[in-house]
Design an enzyme around this catalytic site. Structure first.
Site, mmCIF file in Angstrom:
data_model
loop_
_atom_site.group_PDB
_atom_site.id
_atom_site.type_symbol
_atom_site.label_atom_id
_atom_site.label_comp_id
_atom_site.label_asym_id
_atom_site.label_seq_id
_atom_site.Cartn_x
_atom_site.Cartn_y
_atom_site.Cartn_z
ATOM 1 C CG ASN A 57 -0.047 5.576 3.917
ATOM 2 O OD1 ASN A 57 0.238 6.355 3.013
ATOM 3 N ND2 ASN A 57 -1.072 5.758 4.727
ATOM 4 C CE LYS A 58 0.610 -0.850 5.633
ATOM 5 N NZ LYS A 58 -0.511 -1.543 5.149
ATOM 6 C CG ASN A 59 8.811 0.689 5.901
ATOM 7 O OD1 ASN A 59 7.882 1.365 6.341
ATOM 8 N ND2 ASN A 59 9.892 0.412 6.596
ATOM 9 C CG HIS B 233 -1.718 1.168 1.459
ATOM 10 N ND1 HIS B 233 -1.281 2.251 2.203
ATOM 11 C CD2 HIS B 233 -2.948 1.471 1.017
ATOM 12 C CE1 HIS B 233 -2.240 3.175 2.191
ATOM 13 N NE2 HIS B 233 -3.253 2.724 1.489
#
Ligand SMILES: *Cc1c(COP(=O)(O)O)cnc(C)c1O
Length: 372
Positions: free
Chosen positions: A184-186, A182
Protein backbone atom coordinates in the site's frame (compact mmCIF):
# COMPACT_ATOMS: atom_id res chain seq x y z
CA UNK A 1 -12.45 1.88 -15.84
CA UNK A 2 -16.27 1.79 -15.87
CA UNK A 3 -18.04 3.59 -13.06
CA UNK A 4 -19.56 0.31 -11.88
CA UNK A 5 -16.13 -1.12 -11.10
CA UNK A 6 -15.12 -1.21 -7.43
CA UNK A 7 -12.72 1.61 -6.54
CA UNK A 8 -10.33 0.52 -3.76
CA UNK A 9 -8.72 3.12 -1.48
CA UNK A 10 -5.36 2.14 -2.96
CA UNK A 11 -3.87 -0.14 -5.58
CA UNK A 12 -0.24 -0.56 -6.70
CA UNK A 13 0.75 0.35 -10.28
CA UNK A 14 3.06 -2.38 -11.60
CA UNK A 15 4.11 -2.01 -15.25
CA UNK A 16 4.87 -4.75 -17.79
CA UNK A 17 8.62 -3.99 -17.77
CA UNK A 18 8.69 -4.70 -14.03
CA UNK A 19 6.65 -7.89 -14.46
CA UNK A 20 9.11 -9.03 -17.17
CA UNK A 21 12.04 -8.37 -14.81
CA UNK A 22 10.38 -10.40 -12.03
CA UNK A 23 9.97 -13.25 -14.54
CA UNK A 24 13.66 -12.88 -15.47
CA UNK A 25 14.60 -13.27 -11.79
CA UNK A 26 12.44 -16.38 -11.52
CA UNK A 27 14.14 -17.85 -14.62
CA UNK A 28 17.64 -16.92 -13.39
CA UNK A 29 17.73 -19.57 -10.66
CA UNK A 30 18.72 -16.95 -8.00
CA UNK A 31 15.62 -15.99 -6.01
CA UNK A 32 16.87 -14.72 -2.67
CA UNK A 33 19.10 -11.67 -1.97
CA UNK A 34 21.45 -11.19 -4.92
CA UNK A 35 22.20 -8.76 -7.77
CA UNK A 36 18.75 -7.08 -7.74
CA UNK A 37 19.06 -6.38 -3.99
CA UNK A 38 22.48 -4.80 -4.57
CA UNK A 39 21.12 -2.74 -7.48
CA UNK A 40 18.15 -1.55 -5.40
CA UNK A 41 20.40 -0.57 -2.49
CA UNK A 42 22.67 1.36 -4.88
CA UNK A 43 19.72 3.17 -6.49
CA UNK A 44 18.22 4.04 -3.09
CA UNK A 45 21.59 5.28 -1.87
CA UNK A 46 21.85 7.56 -4.91
CA UNK A 47 18.35 8.87 -4.17
CA UNK A 48 19.41 9.50 -0.55
CA UNK A 49 22.38 11.65 -1.58
CA UNK A 50 24.95 8.85 -1.32
CA UNK A 51 24.09 7.78 2.26
CA UNK A 52 24.37 4.01 2.96
CA UNK A 53 21.03 2.21 2.51
CA UNK A 54 20.24 -1.44 3.26
CA UNK A 55 16.99 -3.15 2.25
CA UNK A 56 14.96 -5.44 4.51
CA UNK A 57 11.97 -7.76 4.37
CA UNK A 58 9.69 -5.09 5.91
CA UNK A 59 9.48 -1.58 7.25
CA UNK A 60 8.94 -3.07 10.70
CA UNK A 61 12.23 -5.00 10.63
CA UNK A 62 14.06 -1.81 9.56
CA UNK A 63 12.70 0.00 12.63
CA UNK A 64 13.60 -2.86 14.94
CA UNK A 65 17.16 -3.08 13.63
CA UNK A 66 17.52 0.71 13.81
CA UNK A 67 16.56 0.57 17.50
CA UNK A 68 19.13 -2.19 18.11
CA UNK A 69 21.82 -0.29 16.19
CA UNK A 70 21.00 2.82 18.24
CA UNK A 71 21.58 0.77 21.40
CA UNK A 72 17.97 1.03 22.59
CA UNK A 73 16.93 -1.76 24.96
CA UNK A 74 15.45 -2.60 28.36
CA UNK A 75 15.15 0.43 30.65
CA UNK A 76 15.16 2.91 27.79
CA UNK A 77 12.25 5.13 26.79
CA UNK A 78 11.36 5.98 23.21
CA UNK A 79 9.07 8.90 22.38
CA UNK A 80 6.56 8.59 19.55
CA UNK A 81 2.98 9.31 18.45
CA UNK A 82 -0.19 7.37 19.28
CA UNK A 83 -1.56 8.00 15.76
CA UNK A 84 0.47 5.61 13.63
CA UNK A 85 0.50 2.04 12.39
CA UNK A 86 1.06 -0.07 15.51
CA UNK A 87 4.35 -1.38 14.08
CA UNK A 88 5.98 1.87 15.30
CA UNK A 89 5.34 1.05 18.96
CA UNK A 90 5.40 -2.76 18.68
CA UNK A 91 9.09 -2.63 17.68
CA UNK A 92 9.85 -0.55 20.79
CA UNK A 93 8.32 -3.32 22.92
CA UNK A 94 10.12 -5.94 20.80
CA UNK A 95 13.54 -4.60 21.86
CA UNK A 96 12.43 -4.44 25.51
CA UNK A 97 12.15 -0.64 25.70
CA UNK A 98 9.19 1.50 26.83
CA UNK A 99 7.06 3.54 24.39
CA UNK A 100 6.30 7.06 25.69
CA UNK A 101 3.48 8.63 23.70
CA UNK A 102 2.96 12.32 22.98
CA UNK A 103 -0.34 13.64 21.59
CA UNK A 104 -0.64 14.92 18.02
CA UNK A 105 -0.96 18.43 16.66
CA UNK A 106 -4.50 18.32 15.18
CA UNK A 107 -3.43 20.47 12.20
CA UNK A 108 -0.67 18.13 10.97
CA UNK A 109 -1.95 14.98 12.75
CA UNK A 110 1.73 14.28 13.50
CA UNK A 111 3.44 14.32 16.91
CA UNK A 112 3.05 17.72 18.60
CA UNK A 113 6.59 19.12 18.70
CA UNK A 114 5.58 21.54 21.46
CA UNK A 115 4.87 18.62 23.80
CA UNK A 116 7.97 16.47 23.24
CA UNK A 117 10.32 18.13 25.73
CA UNK A 118 7.88 17.65 28.62
CA UNK A 119 7.96 13.89 27.92
CA UNK A 120 11.78 13.60 28.02
CA UNK A 121 13.26 11.92 31.12
CA UNK A 122 16.74 10.70 32.05
CA UNK A 123 15.74 7.32 30.49
CA UNK A 124 14.77 8.77 27.10
CA UNK A 125 17.07 7.39 24.42
CA UNK A 126 15.34 8.09 21.15
CA UNK A 127 12.48 9.77 19.28
CA UNK A 128 10.58 8.06 16.47
CA UNK A 129 8.75 10.74 14.45
CA UNK A 130 6.13 9.42 12.00
CA UNK A 131 5.21 11.28 8.80
CA UNK A 132 1.52 10.35 8.74
CA UNK A 133 0.02 10.28 5.24
CA UNK A 134 3.41 11.42 3.89
CA UNK A 135 3.36 14.87 5.56
CA UNK A 136 6.82 15.34 7.07
CA UNK A 137 7.28 16.26 10.72
CA UNK A 138 9.17 19.58 10.90
CA UNK A 139 12.75 18.29 10.67
CA UNK A 140 14.37 21.56 11.82
CA UNK A 141 12.46 21.63 15.09
CA UNK A 142 12.73 17.86 15.56
CA UNK A 143 16.53 17.75 15.22
CA UNK A 144 16.91 20.85 17.38
CA UNK A 145 15.08 19.02 20.22
CA UNK A 146 17.05 15.78 19.64
CA UNK A 147 20.32 17.72 19.59
CA UNK A 148 19.56 19.59 22.83
CA UNK A 149 18.82 16.33 24.68
CA UNK A 150 21.33 14.08 22.86
CA UNK A 151 18.64 11.70 21.59
CA UNK A 152 18.90 9.38 18.60
CA UNK A 153 16.23 9.92 15.96
CA UNK A 154 14.75 7.01 14.03
CA UNK A 155 12.55 8.56 11.37
CA UNK A 156 9.57 6.30 10.66
CA UNK A 157 9.29 7.47 7.07
CA UNK A 158 7.29 4.37 6.06
CA UNK A 159 4.72 6.66 4.46
CA UNK A 160 6.96 9.49 3.30
CA UNK A 161 9.25 7.99 0.68
CA UNK A 162 9.39 10.73 -1.97
CA UNK A 163 8.42 13.52 0.44
CA UNK A 164 10.78 16.47 0.95
CA UNK A 165 11.85 18.86 3.66
CA UNK A 166 13.15 22.27 2.52
CA UNK A 167 13.66 20.79 -0.95
CA UNK A 168 15.73 17.82 0.26
CA UNK A 169 14.35 14.27 -0.10
CA UNK A 170 13.40 12.57 3.17
CA UNK A 171 16.22 10.04 3.64
CA UNK A 172 18.95 12.30 2.25
CA UNK A 173 19.73 13.85 5.67
CA UNK A 174 19.21 13.17 9.37
CA UNK A 175 19.89 10.20 11.65
CA UNK A 176 18.30 6.74 10.94
CA UNK A 177 15.57 6.87 8.29
CA UNK A 178 13.24 3.89 7.82
CA UNK A 179 11.07 3.28 4.75
CA UNK A 180 8.43 0.63 4.06
CA UNK A 181 7.68 -0.88 0.65
CA UNK A 182 4.50 -2.65 1.75
CA UNK A 183 2.00 -3.06 -1.12
CA UNK A 184 0.00 0.00 0.00
CA UNK A 185 2.97 2.40 0.23
CA UNK A 186 3.93 4.91 -2.48
CA UNK A 187 6.44 2.51 -4.00
CA UNK A 188 6.33 -1.19 -3.23
CA UNK A 189 8.29 -4.43 -3.31
CA UNK A 190 5.18 -6.40 -2.25
CA UNK A 191 6.60 -6.51 1.26
CA UNK A 192 9.88 -4.80 2.11
CA UNK A 193 11.66 -1.85 3.61
CA UNK A 194 14.88 0.16 3.57
CA UNK A 195 17.03 1.69 6.28
CA UNK A 196 19.22 4.73 5.68
CA UNK A 197 22.21 4.62 8.04
CA UNK A 198 23.90 7.49 9.86
CA UNK A 199 27.68 7.90 9.42
CA UNK A 200 28.54 6.44 12.85
CA UNK A 201 26.93 3.06 12.10
CA UNK A 202 28.89 0.34 10.30
CA UNK A 203 26.80 -0.94 7.34
CA UNK A 204 28.44 -4.37 7.77
CA UNK A 205 27.02 -4.60 11.31
CA UNK A 206 23.58 -3.66 9.93
CA UNK A 207 23.93 -6.47 7.38
CA UNK A 208 24.81 -9.00 10.10
CA UNK A 209 21.80 -7.97 12.19
CA UNK A 210 19.69 -8.47 9.10
CA UNK A 211 20.81 -12.09 8.63
CA UNK A 212 21.55 -14.20 11.72
CA UNK A 213 24.58 -12.10 12.72
CA UNK A 214 26.78 -14.15 10.47
CA UNK A 215 29.76 -13.26 8.31
CA UNK A 216 31.66 -15.38 5.82
CA UNK A 217 35.44 -15.31 5.39
CA UNK A 218 37.40 -15.79 2.18
CA UNK A 219 38.88 -19.08 3.45
CA UNK A 220 35.34 -20.55 3.68
CA UNK A 221 35.07 -20.01 7.44
CA UNK A 222 32.22 -18.26 9.20
CA UNK A 223 31.54 -16.48 12.45
CA UNK A 224 28.54 -15.10 14.35
CA UNK A 225 29.37 -12.19 16.68
CA UNK A 226 25.97 -10.52 17.23
CA UNK A 227 22.39 -11.76 17.40
CA UNK A 228 20.76 -11.21 14.03
CA UNK A 229 17.33 -12.03 12.64
CA UNK A 230 16.02 -13.20 9.28
CA UNK A 231 15.15 -9.93 7.65
CA UNK A 232 16.70 -10.03 4.16
CA UNK A 233 14.80 -9.09 0.98
CA UNK A 234 14.46 -11.43 -2.01
CA UNK A 235 15.65 -10.53 -5.53
CA UNK A 236 12.05 -11.11 -6.68
CA UNK A 237 10.94 -8.26 -4.42
CA UNK A 238 13.95 -6.08 -5.30
CA UNK A 239 13.10 -6.39 -9.03
CA UNK A 240 9.65 -4.92 -8.26
CA UNK A 241 11.30 -2.11 -6.28
CA UNK A 242 13.70 -1.22 -9.10
CA UNK A 243 10.76 -0.90 -11.51
CA UNK A 244 8.81 1.19 -9.00
CA UNK A 245 11.65 3.56 -8.15
CA UNK A 246 11.91 4.65 -11.80
CA UNK A 247 8.34 5.94 -11.56
CA UNK A 248 8.56 7.74 -8.22
CA UNK A 249 8.35 11.29 -9.63
CA UNK A 250 5.45 10.37 -11.93
CA UNK A 251 3.55 8.69 -9.06
CA UNK A 252 3.92 11.67 -6.75
CA UNK A 253 2.93 14.18 -9.40
CA UNK A 254 -0.24 12.17 -10.06
CA UNK A 255 -1.01 11.88 -6.32
CA UNK A 256 -0.59 15.66 -5.89
CA UNK A 257 -2.90 16.32 -8.80
CA UNK A 258 -5.59 14.02 -7.34
CA UNK A 259 -5.20 15.60 -3.88
CA UNK A 260 -5.71 19.06 -5.39
CA UNK A 261 -8.83 17.75 -7.12
CA UNK A 262 -10.18 16.52 -3.78
CA UNK A 263 -9.67 19.97 -2.24
CA UNK A 264 -11.51 21.64 -5.10
CA UNK A 265 -14.32 19.06 -5.41
CA UNK A 266 -15.25 18.09 -1.82
CA UNK A 267 -18.36 19.95 -0.69
CA UNK A 268 -17.17 22.62 1.80
CA UNK A 269 -20.59 22.56 3.51
CA UNK A 270 -20.16 18.98 4.74
CA UNK A 271 -18.08 19.94 7.77
CA UNK A 272 -15.30 17.46 6.95
CA UNK A 273 -11.92 17.95 8.64
CA UNK A 274 -9.46 18.38 5.77
CA UNK A 275 -5.76 17.48 5.76
CA UNK A 276 -3.13 20.23 5.73
CA UNK A 277 -2.88 21.46 2.12
CA UNK A 278 0.88 20.90 1.71
CA UNK A 279 1.95 20.81 -1.94
CA UNK A 280 5.62 21.38 -1.27
CA UNK A 281 6.75 18.60 1.07
CA UNK A 282 4.14 15.84 1.13
CA UNK A 283 4.09 12.85 -1.22
CA UNK A 284 0.32 12.54 -0.60
CA UNK A 285 0.58 8.95 0.52
CA UNK A 286 -3.02 9.26 1.74
CA UNK A 287 -5.86 11.77 1.58
CA UNK A 288 -7.55 11.63 4.97
CA UNK A 289 -10.57 13.56 6.20
CA UNK A 290 -12.36 13.44 9.53
CA UNK A 291 -16.11 12.88 9.51
CA UNK A 292 -18.51 15.19 11.35
CA UNK A 293 -19.19 13.86 14.88
CA UNK A 294 -22.81 12.96 14.11
CA UNK A 295 -21.86 10.64 11.22
CA UNK A 296 -21.35 7.01 12.27
CA UNK A 297 -18.11 5.87 10.63
CA UNK A 298 -19.07 2.20 10.29
CA UNK A 299 -22.34 3.07 8.58
CA UNK A 300 -20.57 5.59 6.35
CA UNK A 301 -17.98 3.03 5.22
CA UNK A 302 -20.69 0.45 4.53
CA UNK A 303 -22.74 2.96 2.51
CA UNK A 304 -19.68 3.93 0.44
CA UNK A 305 -18.92 0.26 -0.16
CA UNK A 306 -22.50 -0.13 -1.37
CA UNK A 307 -21.66 2.55 -3.94
CA UNK A 308 -18.55 0.63 -5.03
CA UNK A 309 -16.03 2.79 -3.17
CA UNK A 310 -13.40 1.51 -0.73
CA UNK A 311 -12.66 3.62 2.37
CA UNK A 312 -9.71 2.96 4.67
CA UNK A 313 -9.10 3.77 8.35
CA UNK A 314 -5.52 4.80 9.28
CA UNK A 315 -5.58 4.55 12.28
CA UNK A 316 -7.43 4.24 15.58
CA UNK A 317 -5.25 5.72 18.38
CA UNK A 318 -3.03 2.76 19.23
CA UNK A 319 -2.90 3.30 23.00
CA UNK A 320 -6.52 2.11 23.18
CA UNK A 321 -5.65 -1.32 21.75
CA UNK A 322 -5.90 -4.09 24.38
CA UNK A 323 -2.14 -4.71 24.51
CA UNK A 324 -1.44 -1.03 25.19
CA UNK A 325 -4.28 -0.65 27.73
CA UNK A 326 -2.62 -3.53 29.59
CA UNK A 327 0.53 -1.38 29.74
CA UNK A 328 -1.49 1.32 31.52
CA UNK A 329 -2.65 3.62 28.71
CA UNK A 330 -6.29 4.70 28.86
CA UNK A 331 -9.02 6.76 27.25
CA UNK A 332 -8.39 10.46 27.72
CA UNK A 333 -4.57 10.21 27.66
CA UNK A 334 -4.24 11.73 24.17
CA UNK A 335 -7.51 13.49 23.29
CA UNK A 336 -6.47 14.84 19.87
CA UNK A 337 -5.21 11.46 18.64
CA UNK A 338 -8.33 9.79 20.06
CA UNK A 339 -10.69 12.14 18.23
CA UNK A 340 -8.87 11.89 14.90
CA UNK A 341 -8.56 8.12 15.39
CA UNK A 342 -12.34 7.88 15.82
CA UNK A 343 -13.33 10.18 12.97
CA UNK A 344 -10.66 9.64 10.31
CA UNK A 345 -11.27 8.01 6.94
CA UNK A 346 -8.88 7.49 4.04
CA UNK A 347 -10.32 8.30 0.61
CA UNK A 348 -9.21 6.47 -2.54
CA UNK A 349 -5.94 7.92 -3.84
CA UNK A 350 -3.45 6.09 -6.05
CA UNK A 351 -1.65 6.87 -9.30
CA UNK A 352 -3.89 4.66 -11.47
CA UNK A 353 -7.04 6.52 -10.45
CA UNK A 354 -8.87 8.67 -12.99
CA UNK A 355 -9.83 12.31 -12.37
CA UNK A 356 -13.47 11.23 -12.76
CA UNK A 357 -13.02 8.83 -9.84
CA UNK A 358 -12.46 11.82 -7.53
CA UNK A 359 -15.72 13.36 -8.69
CA UNK A 360 -17.47 10.02 -8.11
CA UNK A 361 -16.07 9.72 -4.57
CA UNK A 362 -16.99 13.31 -3.67
CA UNK A 363 -20.53 12.93 -4.97
CA UNK A 364 -20.99 9.68 -3.03
CA UNK A 365 -19.70 11.32 0.18
CA UNK A 366 -22.23 14.15 -0.19
CA UNK A 367 -25.09 11.72 -0.83
CA UNK A 368 -24.18 9.43 2.09
CA UNK A 369 -23.66 12.24 4.61
CA UNK A 370 -26.83 14.11 3.61
CA UNK A 371 -28.90 10.91 4.03
CA UNK A 372 -27.06 9.95 7.23
C1 LIG B 1 3.65 0.58 6.89
C2 LIG B 1 4.16 1.19 8.11
C3 LIG B 1 5.13 0.58 8.92
C4 LIG B 1 5.58 -0.84 8.77
O1 LIG B 1 5.94 -1.22 7.53
P1 LIG B 1 5.80 -2.75 7.08
O2 LIG B 1 6.59 -2.76 5.83
O3 LIG B 1 4.35 -3.03 6.89
O4 LIG B 1 6.41 -3.60 8.13
C5 LIG B 1 5.63 1.27 10.01
N1 LIG B 1 5.20 2.50 10.30
C6 LIG B 1 4.26 3.12 9.56
C7 LIG B 1 3.86 4.51 9.93
C8 LIG B 1 3.70 2.48 8.45
O5 LIG B 1 2.77 3.12 7.75
Amino acid sequence: MGSAEFLPFTRPSIDETTIADVVAVLRSGWLTSGPRVQALEAALSTYCGGRPVRVFSSGSSTLEIALRLAGVGPGDEVITTPLTWVATTNVILEVGATPVLVDIDPATRNIDLDRIEAAITSSTKSIIPVDLAGLPVDRDRLYAIAGRHKLRVIEDAAQSFGSRWRGKPIGSFGDFVSFSFHANKNITTGEGGALVLPADVDPALCERMRLQGFQRFSDGGMDVDVLGGKFNLTDIAAAIGLGQLKRLAEFIERRRHLARLYFSTLDPLLDLGLPLADFENSNWHMFQVTLPKEVNRGNFIAAMKGRGIGIGVHYPALHLFTLYRKLGFKEGDFPHAERVGRETITLPLFPGMADTDVARVCLAITEVIKQK
